[in-house]
Structure formats: structure tokens, C-alpha cells
Design a protein around this motif. Structure first.
Motif, PDB file in Angstrom:
ATOM      1  N   ASN A   1       0.796  -1.218   0.000  1.00  0.00           N
ATOM      2  CA  ASN A   1       0.000   0.000   0.000  1.00  0.00           C
ATOM      3  C   ASN A   1       0.834   1.276   0.000  1.00  0.00           C
ATOM      4  OD1 ASN A   1      -3.158  -0.425   0.442  1.00  0.00           O
ATOM      5  ND2 ASN A   1      -2.090  -2.092   1.459  1.00  0.00           N
ATOM      6  N   TYR A   2       2.005   1.254   0.618  1.00  0.00           N
ATOM      7  CA  TYR A   2       2.768   2.485   0.799  1.00  0.00           C
ATOM      8  C   TYR A   2       4.125   2.508   0.095  1.00  0.00           C
ATOM      9  CZ  TYR A   2      -0.613   3.737   4.414  1.00  0.00           C
ATOM     10  OH  TYR A   2      -1.767   4.062   5.085  1.00  0.00           O
ATOM     11  N   CYS A   3       4.699   1.356  -0.203  1.00  0.00           N
ATOM     12  CA  CYS A   3       6.054   1.310  -0.759  1.00  0.00           C
ATOM     13  C   CYS A   3       6.088   0.942  -2.232  1.00  0.00           C
ATOM     14  CB  CYS A   3       6.926   0.314   0.022  1.00  0.00           C
ATOM     15  SG  CYS A   3       7.006   0.605   1.793  1.00  0.00           S
ATOM     16  N   LEU A   4       5.155   0.097  -2.645  1.00  0.00           N
ATOM     17  CA  LEU A   4       5.230  -0.510  -3.972  1.00  0.00           C
ATOM     18  C   LEU A   4       4.954   0.478  -5.102  1.00  0.00           C
ATOM     19  CD1 LEU A   4       5.864  -3.226  -5.212  1.00  0.00           C
ATOM     20  CD2 LEU A   4       3.450  -3.822  -5.090  1.00  0.00           C
TER      21      LEU A   4
ATOM     22  N   VAL B   1       7.601  -2.396  -9.540  1.00  0.00           N
ATOM     23  CA  VAL B   1       7.063  -1.064  -9.307  1.00  0.00           C
ATOM     24  C   VAL B   1       6.346  -0.567 -10.555  1.00  0.00           C
ATOM     25  CG1 VAL B   1       9.224   0.007 -10.013  1.00  0.00           C
ATOM     26  CG2 VAL B   1       7.656   1.266  -8.553  1.00  0.00           C
ATOM     27  N   ALA B   2       5.277   0.188 -10.345  1.00  0.00           N
ATOM     28  CA  ALA B   2       4.530   0.713 -11.480  1.00  0.00           C
ATOM     29  C   ALA B   2       5.193   1.938 -12.083  1.00  0.00           C
ATOM     30  CB  ALA B   2       3.107   1.048 -11.035  1.00  0.00           C
ATOM     31  N   MET B   3       5.950   2.671 -11.285  1.00  0.00           N
ATOM     32  CA  MET B   3       6.579   3.902 -11.746  1.00  0.00           C
ATOM     33  C   MET B   3       7.771   3.610 -12.653  1.00  0.00           C
ATOM     34  SD  MET B   3       8.136   6.988  -9.402  1.00  0.00           S
ATOM     35  CE  MET B   3       9.336   5.881  -8.663  1.00  0.00           C
ATOM     36  N   GLN B   4       7.937   4.387 -13.703  1.00  0.00           N
ATOM     37  CA  GLN B   4       9.077   4.256 -14.588  1.00  0.00           C
ATOM     38  C   GLN B   4      10.343   4.789 -13.913  1.00  0.00           C
ATOM     39  OE1 GLN B   4       8.995   2.698 -17.563  1.00  0.00           O
ATOM     40  NE2 GLN B   4       6.827   2.271 -17.167  1.00  0.00           N
ATOM     41  N   ALA B   5      11.480   4.159 -14.214  1.00  0.00           N
ATOM     42  CA  ALA B   5      12.748   4.563 -13.597  1.00  0.00           C
ATOM     43  C   ALA B   5      13.102   6.010 -13.926  1.00  0.00           C
ATOM     44  CB  ALA B   5      13.866   3.629 -14.048  1.00  0.00           C
ATOM     45  N   ALA B   6      12.831   6.428 -15.155  1.00  0.00           N
ATOM     46  CA  ALA B   6      13.144   7.803 -15.556  1.00  0.00           C
ATOM     47  C   ALA B   6      12.313   8.813 -14.772  1.00  0.00           C
ATOM     48  CB  ALA B   6      12.905   7.975 -17.055  1.00  0.00           C
TER      49      ALA B   6
ATOM     50  N   LYS C   1      -1.233 -10.707 -12.882  1.00  0.00           N
ATOM     51  CA  LYS C   1      -1.162 -12.133 -12.615  1.00  0.00           C
ATOM     52  C   LYS C   1      -0.440 -12.381 -11.295  1.00  0.00           C
ATOM     53  CE  LYS C   1      -1.115 -13.345 -17.533  1.00  0.00           C
ATOM     54  NZ  LYS C   1      -0.379 -14.033 -18.619  1.00  0.00           N
ATOM     55  N   VAL C   2      -0.957 -13.336 -10.533  1.00  0.00           N
ATOM     56  CA  VAL C   2      -0.423 -13.596  -9.205  1.00  0.00           C
ATOM     57  C   VAL C   2       0.978 -14.193  -9.263  1.00  0.00           C
ATOM     58  CG1 VAL C   2      -1.302 -15.959  -8.959  1.00  0.00           C
ATOM     59  CG2 VAL C   2      -1.093 -14.485  -6.923  1.00  0.00           C
ATOM     60  N   GLY C   3       1.375 -14.713 -10.413  1.00  0.00           N
ATOM     61  CA  GLY C   3       2.713 -15.279 -10.541  1.00  0.00           C
ATOM     62  C   GLY C   3       3.777 -14.280 -10.932  1.00  0.00           C
ATOM     63  N   GLU C   4       3.396 -13.015 -11.114  1.00  0.00           N
ATOM     64  CA  GLU C   4       4.348 -11.987 -11.528  1.00  0.00           C
ATOM     65  C   GLU C   4       5.158 -11.478 -10.330  1.00  0.00           C
ATOM     66  OE1 GLU C   4       2.249  -8.902 -13.491  1.00  0.00           O
ATOM     67  OE2 GLU C   4       1.738 -10.111 -15.242  1.00  0.00           O
TER      68      GLU C   4
ATOM     69  N   LEU D   1      -3.268  -7.016  -2.137  1.00  0.00           N
ATOM     70  CA  LEU D   1      -1.848  -6.714  -2.319  1.00  0.00           C
ATOM     71  C   LEU D   1      -1.450  -6.408  -3.759  1.00  0.00           C
ATOM     72  CD1 LEU D   1      -0.325  -9.481  -0.011  1.00  0.00           C
ATOM     73  CD2 LEU D   1      -0.808  -7.111   0.563  1.00  0.00           C
ATOM     74  N   MET D   2      -2.276  -6.743  -4.723  1.00  0.00           N
ATOM     75  CA  MET D   2      -1.888  -6.580  -6.117  1.00  0.00           C
ATOM     76  C   MET D   2      -2.487  -5.304  -6.706  1.00  0.00           C
ATOM     77  SD  MET D   2      -2.033 -10.479  -7.591  1.00  0.00           S
ATOM     78  CE  MET D   2      -1.535  -9.880  -9.217  1.00  0.00           C
ATOM     79  N   PHE D   3      -1.619  -4.298  -6.893  1.00  0.00           N
ATOM     80  CA  PHE D   3      -2.064  -3.030  -7.467  1.00  0.00           C
ATOM     81  C   PHE D   3      -1.278  -2.666  -8.728  1.00  0.00           C
ATOM     82  CE2 PHE D   3      -2.406  -2.669  -2.764  1.00  0.00           C
ATOM     83  CZ  PHE D   3      -3.785  -2.758  -2.687  1.00  0.00           C
TER      84      PHE D   3
END
Length: 259
Positions: free
Chosen positions: A52-55, A95-100, A88-91, A82-84
Motif C-alpha cells: 500500500n505504501y512502498c510498492l 514497481v509501477a513507476m518508470q525509472a526515468a 497475474k499472481v505469478g508476476e 496486495l496486487m495493485f
């Protein structure tokens, strides 16, 4: 023998030097983290806080969501709570944010946290997450006692509240210089802050939440640690109570005719 002992002690000291140096550099005492990898409920709460706060900024690419079933969670619970950032649960927990984008916003790409507890240490993380304070001179508006000039904002501020620095100036009689010692005072309570009858703040609930998060971060670094230790104990018991007696009686039988 003594030379070997000295050699191993030197190796251990060198291995621990980075953590000791980093802690002493900030000049902050590190509080003991309440790590218990056998506490499944604590690990589940820590996983929820992490998701919720780190991912949103930090990934944990070495951990797959379905591995959280080892903590007693069902696949449905993992997907619902937990999946935001994955479908797929096997992934992996990426992180959703791009590195750039992370580099542009924070000055550096937020690191993957798969091994953060092994590199920084549980006590460092536990103290770090509890020592953020307001600092308007910083781009994010936050600073940290353990990690001065940190680029990361205080993502848990809604839970903890807002702390402000209390600076005490003390003159060092040996050097003759003035030293500034910073302590923290909670100015605005958060969602996990209890207010006592005398108006003082109790942060025990927040400390417990951070302890659960750090516990999970330690688990991330080696998910199989508990199982590995259990196998190790079983092997030792086998050697001690089965293999050793068998070996002893075989030895007696072998040498019986010779003596």
C-alpha cells in the motif's frame, strides 16, 4: 590457532564496517527492530503495508506475489489486498513507476527493496522509518535523522503524524566547538497516534506497524530462511540421535574381533 582466530575476527569486522560506519556517520542510536520471521500475522501486515505504501515507488523484483502464500495468504486474498501493479499472481512485485520518472522526481531512481534489509540492516530500517521530520528547506519537505538530506518523502506520515526537530546546542569542552544535537517531537498526531489524557502522544501503534514492515523486508531478503533453519535442525537431530549411535555400534562390531 590464535592467528586463525584473529584472521576470522578481522574478516567479521570488515564485513560489519559499512553498517557501523553508516550508523555512526549519522550519529543516531539505532533501535532494535522487532524481527520475528515465525510471526506469520506480522509478516502479513508488513506485506500489506509494503504493497500500500512502498510498492508505488519501490519494487521487490525478487519476490513473486504467489510466494506470499507461504505466509498463510490465499491467492484470492493476495489479489484483493496486495496486487495493485500487476495482473497475474505469478508476476514479480515490480514497481509501477518508470525509472526515468523516479529519477526526475526524486533525484535518483528509487531502489529495489528485495535485499534492502540485508544491505542496510533491520535496525537501520526500523529507526529510519521512525525518524522523519518536517524540513521546509528540502524539496520534499521532509528530512531524516538517520539519513540526512534524504530524497525520499515520508510516505507513512499520515500514520505517524508530523515530527519537528528540537535542536539543542552543546559546547564540546575538548574541542571548544559547539555541537548541534537534534531530537524529534511529534507536533501533529497521525492515524496511529494515541493521545493520552495529559496531552502526550503515544506512538506505540505506529512503531508496531513499522516493525511489521521491517519484518517483511527482512523476509524479502531470504524467504526460505525459516524453512532452511528447520531443515538444519532436523539434520542435526538425525546426526545426533540416529547416525552417531549407528556409527558407534558399527565401530564396536568392527573392532570386536581385533581386541
Amino acid at each position: 590457532m590464535k592467528q586463525n582466530m584473529k584472521k576470522w575476527l578481522s574478516v567479521l569486522l570488515l564485513a560489519a564496517a559499512p553498517l557501523v560506519a553508516h550508523a555512526s556517520e549519522a550519529g543516531v542510536h539505532l533501535d532494535r527492530a522487532p524481527v520475528n520471521l515465525r510471526d506469520a500475522e506480522s509478516l502479513q501486515r508488513g506485506a500489506q503495508t509494503f504493497a500500500n505504501y512502498c510498492l508505488s515507488c519501490h519494487g521487490a523484483a525478487a519476490m513473486r506475489y504467489n510466494r506470499l502464500q507461504d505466509l498463510g495468504l490465499t491467492e484470492a486474498q493476495i489479489q484483493a489486498n496486495l496486487m495493485f501493479a500487476s495482473e497475474k499472481v505469478g508476476e514479480p512485485m515490480r514497481v509501477a513507476m518508470q525509472a526515468a520518472d523516479g529519477k526526475a522526481w526524486f533525484g535518483a531512481t528509487p531502489p529495489d527493496l528485495s535485499l534492502i534489509a540485508r544491505s542496510r540492516g533491520a535496525d537501520w530500517l526500523y529507526t529510519y522509518l521512525r525518524t522523519f521530520y518536517r524540513d521546509e528547506s528540502r524539496p520534499t519537505g521532509w528530512n531524516n535523522l538517520v539519513f540526512p538530506s534524504v530524497g525520499m518523502p515520508h510516505v507513512l506520515w499520515e500514520l505517524q503524524g508530523q515530527q519537528v526537530p528540537v535542536i539543542k546546542t552543546v559546547k564540546n569542552h575538548e574541542t571548544g566547538k559547539e555541537e548541534h544535537h537534534i531530537s524529534l517531537k511529534l507536533e501533529k498526531p497521525g492515524l496511529l497516534t494515541r493521545v493520552a489524557e495529559n496531552g502526550s502522544f503515544d506512538q506505540a501503534d505506529y512503531d508496531k506497524r513499522v516493525g511489521d514492515l521491517v519484518n517483511y523486508l527482512v523476509y524479502l531478503g531470504e524467504p526460505a530462511k525459516v524453512k532452511r533453519e528447520q531443515i538444519g535442525y532436523a539434520v542435526l537431530l538425525f546426526l545426533l540421535f540416529i547416525l552417531v549411535p549407528i556409527s558407534y555400534f558399527l565401530k564396536k562390531e568392527y573392532w570386536r574381533d581385533i581386541h
